[in-house]
Design a protein around this motif. Structure first.
Motif: not given
Length: 115
Positions: A13-38
């Motif tokens: 509902q409006t005003g509520g909260s959600l938490r999205l998660s993204c699990a990567a198969s590799g070591n994310i420390a190697n990624f220069n950039f990570m982000g969320w698009y919609r």
């Protein structure tokens, strides 16, 4: 091959909260950039929030103060905490990662905010 798997979408509902998660198969420390698009129906895909290896966290103006992006290198996950959701936040949310000039996308998770 890098794989990104999103989770955490749903109906709220409006005003509520959600938490999205993204699990990567590799070591994310190697990624220069990570982000969320919609992408909402009939609209272009847009950056919501990102995080770089130096800790920079660009946010879309409309989500500043409401959304928080974080990364956990130990768990190879990137999360997006979304608070005070509005109808305008309704969209398919995609995880994105870039490494050495190559970009990778997840398949998306749907977020629906009821007015």
């Amino acid at each position: 091959q890098v794989q990104l798997v999103e989770s955490g979408g749903g109906l709220v509902q409006t005003g509520g909260s959600l938490r999205l998660s993204c699990a990567a198969s590799g070591n994310i420390a190697n990624f220069n950039f990570m982000g969320w698009y919609r992408q909402a129906p009939g609209k272009q895909r847009e950056l919501v929030a990102g995080i770089t290896t130096d800790g920079s966290t660009p946010y879309r103006d409309s989500v500043k103060g409401r959304f928080t992006i974080s990364r956990d290198n130990a768990k190879n996950t990137v999360s997006l905490q979304m608070n005070s959701l509005t109808y305008e936040d309704t969209a398919e949310y995609y995880c994105y990662a870039a490494q050495d000039g190559i970009g990778y996308w997840g398949h998306g998770t749907q977020v629906n905010v009821s007015s």
